[in-house]
Scaffold this motif. Structure first.
Motif, short mmCIF file in Angstrom:
data_model
loop_
_atom_site.label_atom_id
_atom_site.label_comp_id
_atom_site.label_asym_id
_atom_site.label_seq_id
_atom_site.Cartn_x
_atom_site.Cartn_y
_atom_site.Cartn_z
N ALA A 161 -89.38 -28.23 -40.44
CA ALA A 161 -90.05 -29.25 -41.26
C ALA A 161 -89.42 -30.64 -41.09
CB ALA A 161 -90.01 -28.84 -42.73
N HIS A 162 -88.15 -30.68 -40.70
CA HIS A 162 -87.48 -31.97 -40.51
C HIS A 162 -88.18 -32.81 -39.45
CE1 HIS A 162 -84.22 -34.91 -40.09
NE2 HIS A 162 -84.37 -34.76 -38.78
N PHE A 163 -88.80 -32.14 -38.49
CA PHE A 163 -89.42 -32.84 -37.36
C PHE A 163 -90.93 -33.03 -37.55
CE2 PHE A 163 -85.72 -30.52 -35.77
CZ PHE A 163 -84.98 -31.57 -35.24
N VAL A 164 -91.44 -32.69 -38.73
CA VAL A 164 -92.89 -32.79 -38.98
C VAL A 164 -93.13 -33.63 -40.23
CG1 VAL A 164 -95.04 -31.50 -39.25
CG2 VAL A 164 -93.15 -30.48 -37.99
N PRO A 165 -93.21 -34.95 -40.10
CA PRO A 165 -93.46 -35.81 -41.26
C PRO A 165 -94.80 -35.48 -41.91
CG PRO A 165 -92.73 -37.10 -39.37
CD PRO A 165 -93.02 -35.73 -38.87
N ILE B 214 -90.66 -29.74 -29.63
CA ILE B 214 -90.08 -29.41 -30.93
C ILE B 214 -89.79 -27.92 -31.02
CG2 ILE B 214 -90.50 -29.32 -33.42
CD1 ILE B 214 -92.14 -31.88 -33.12
N SER B 215 -90.81 -27.08 -30.76
CA SER B 215 -90.67 -25.65 -31.00
C SER B 215 -89.63 -24.99 -30.09
CB SER B 215 -92.02 -24.95 -30.82
OG SER B 215 -92.53 -25.14 -29.51
N ASN B 216 -89.51 -25.44 -28.84
CA ASN B 216 -88.59 -24.81 -27.91
C ASN B 216 -87.33 -25.61 -27.64
OD1 ASN B 216 -90.30 -22.69 -27.67
ND2 ASN B 216 -90.74 -22.94 -25.50
N HIS B 217 -87.22 -26.78 -28.27
CA HIS B 217 -86.05 -27.62 -28.00
C HIS B 217 -85.41 -28.11 -29.31
CE1 HIS B 217 -86.65 -27.63 -23.65
NE2 HIS B 217 -87.94 -27.78 -23.90
N LEU B 218 -85.96 -29.12 -29.92
CA LEU B 218 -85.33 -29.71 -31.10
C LEU B 218 -85.13 -28.73 -32.23
CD1 LEU B 218 -87.17 -33.17 -31.30
CD2 LEU B 218 -85.03 -32.60 -30.14
N ALA B 219 -86.11 -27.82 -32.45
CA ALA B 219 -86.03 -26.88 -33.55
C ALA B 219 -85.68 -25.47 -33.09
CB ALA B 219 -87.37 -26.86 -34.31
N SER B 220 -85.15 -25.34 -31.89
CA SER B 220 -84.73 -24.04 -31.38
C SER B 220 -83.21 -23.96 -31.39
CB SER B 220 -85.25 -23.84 -29.94
OG SER B 220 -84.87 -22.59 -29.43
N LEU B 221 -82.67 -22.92 -32.00
CA LEU B 221 -81.23 -22.80 -32.17
C LEU B 221 -80.57 -22.31 -30.87
CD1 LEU B 221 -81.19 -21.24 -35.75
CD2 LEU B 221 -81.42 -23.64 -35.05
N GLN B 222 -80.60 -23.15 -29.89
CA GLN B 222 -80.10 -22.81 -28.57
C GLN B 222 -78.56 -22.79 -28.56
OE1 GLN B 222 -81.93 -26.10 -26.56
NE2 GLN B 222 -83.82 -24.99 -26.12
N PRO B 223 -77.96 -21.98 -27.70
CA PRO B 223 -76.50 -21.93 -27.64
C PRO B 223 -75.90 -23.26 -27.20
CG PRO B 223 -77.50 -20.67 -25.85
CD PRO B 223 -78.61 -21.05 -26.77
N ASP B 224 -74.74 -23.55 -27.78
CA ASP B 224 -73.97 -24.76 -27.45
C ASP B 224 -74.72 -26.05 -27.79
OD1 ASP B 224 -71.75 -23.33 -26.46
OD2 ASP B 224 -72.81 -22.99 -24.58
N GLU C 25 -76.64 -19.82 -52.74
CA GLU C 25 -77.19 -21.17 -52.77
C GLU C 25 -77.93 -21.46 -51.47
OE1 GLU C 25 -74.15 -24.35 -52.39
OE2 GLU C 25 -72.68 -22.71 -52.49
N VAL C 26 -78.79 -22.48 -51.53
CA VAL C 26 -79.62 -22.86 -50.38
C VAL C 26 -79.44 -24.36 -50.16
CG1 VAL C 26 -81.96 -22.86 -49.41
CG2 VAL C 26 -81.28 -21.08 -51.04
N PHE C 27 -79.28 -24.76 -48.90
CA PHE C 27 -79.05 -26.18 -48.65
C PHE C 27 -79.41 -26.54 -47.20
CE2 PHE C 27 -75.13 -23.71 -48.33
CZ PHE C 27 -74.71 -23.96 -47.03
N ASN C 28 -79.57 -27.84 -46.95
CA ASN C 28 -79.78 -28.34 -45.59
C ASN C 28 -78.45 -28.37 -44.86
OD1 ASN C 28 -82.51 -28.82 -46.02
ND2 ASN C 28 -82.16 -30.90 -46.77
N SER C 29 -78.48 -28.09 -43.58
CA SER C 29 -77.23 -28.00 -42.83
C SER C 29 -77.44 -28.38 -41.37
CB SER C 29 -76.68 -26.56 -42.91
OG SER C 29 -77.64 -25.66 -42.39
#
Length: 331
Positions: free
Chosen positions: A94-98, A128-138, A160-164
């Motif tokens: 959602a951070h990347f989708v205004p 976005i889906s395969n890069h910015l929002a993908s939890l890639q190694p390193d 608790e829940v938070f942005n990180s």
């Protein structure tokens, strides 16, 4: 009308399915342009003040070996009290989708990504889906984190829940983790000491949570999952059953714990959210269920009676303790 190609070409079958369901592979130019703008604004390593910096916390992902995206990660440690501190990180798409932008409207129109045997038609552009929002190694990536403090017996004492922001230190697949669990000592030289111990701890806690669920009467539905295997030309060369091994169970237990934590958190804040409530079952199915449980020696009364249907079936439960909220957020 459109000519898809020769009927002898196996790729045509997939195209036919795509056309049949009106799936669109291409994104409008305005959506692509906005995705590029969002990408340009993202500076890896810069962590906004409203996010907790977890980039120094040991984190890993476990997915199928042929996974096409990486949207959840795990961290686990023990605090000074001897309690477990489990963190489940979900990619903060959602951070990347205004809100209210072409990117948002297109995602809303598509509703979800579509997985086919040989491809994925994403809800958002691949940038976005395969890069910015993908939890890639390193890579440093933005996430939503669910933190759960648990006693050694699995009792949750804090959540608790938070942005990180996280750094994925290791990408593993289920097969590797299963091999590790069969022979941990044989993997000491293949993994760093920290990752080696993290996997041991993850298995220990997950099995505690699993035993607790079984003791509480959790229902296990072992439905067969079929994996279709294609050759380079797109032809089906085989199919196999996907085994639900202990590596799968580790991730399953942690995701269930996160689901419950998020649902409880939203409930405490009295924030309305979507949840699934099944329609009342058919009378015929209730009669069959009654016969089945009576054969097991369980007295169930007249299940075919409308008044006998549990209220939890007729309406959403008042306490949402089992709700797949993280999945709803990132899928």
């Amino acid at each position: 009308l459109e000519v898809l190609g020769s009927s002898k070409n196996p790729a045509v079958d997939t195209l036919a399915v795509i056309r049949q369901y009106g799936l669109e592979e291409e994104f409008p130019p305005a959506v692509i342009e906005q995705a590029r703008q969002v990408a340009d604004q993202f500076v890896e390593g810069h962590i906004a003040e409203d996010r907790r910096d977890l980039t120094k916390v040991l984190t890993l992902t476990i997915d199928p070996h042929d996974a096409r995206d990486f949207d959840d990660a795990i961290s686990l440690s023990q605090n000074e009290k001897g309690n477990w501190e489990l963190m489940v990180h979900i990619a903060d798409v959602a951070h990347f989708v205004p809100i209210g932008t072409p990117l948002d409207d297109e995602a809303k129109r598509r509703a979800t990504s579509v997985y086919l045997p040989d491809r994925v038609i994403p809800m958002l552009p691949e940038l976005i889906s395969n890069h910015l929002a993908s939890l890639q190694p390193d890579k440093i990536r933005y996430t939503k984190t669910v933190l759960m403090e648990m006693m050694p017996n699995g009792t949750v004492v804090h959540q608790e829940v938070f942005n990180s922001a996280i750094h994925n230190d290791q990408r593993l697949n289920y097969e590797q983790v299963d091999l590790f669990l069969q022979d941990p000592e044989g993997w000491r030289e293949k993994l760093s000491p920290e990752i080696w111990q993290l996997l041991r701890n993850m298995h220990t806690l997950a099995m505690v949570l699993r035993r607790n669920r079984a003791a509480d009467g959790a229902v296990e539905l072992h439905l067969p999952e079929i994996k279709i295997e294609l050759d380079k030309g797109g032809k089906v060369k085989g199919a196999r059953l996907v085994e639900h091994t202990e590596s799968h169970q580790i991730i399953e237990e942690f995701m269930l714990a996160a689901n419950q934590a998020v649902a409880s958190w939203l409930d405490r804040l009295q924030i309305p959210f979507l949840r699934r409530a099944h329609a009342p079952p058919e009378r015929r199915k209730l009669i069959k269920l009654g016969e089945f449980v009576r054969d097991l020696g369980i007295h169930a009364g007249n299940l075919a009676s409308r008044s006998a249907i549990p209220k939890v079936v007729q309406q959403a439960p008042s306490q949402p303790t089992h709700c797949a909220v993280p999945y709803a957020i990132h899928n």
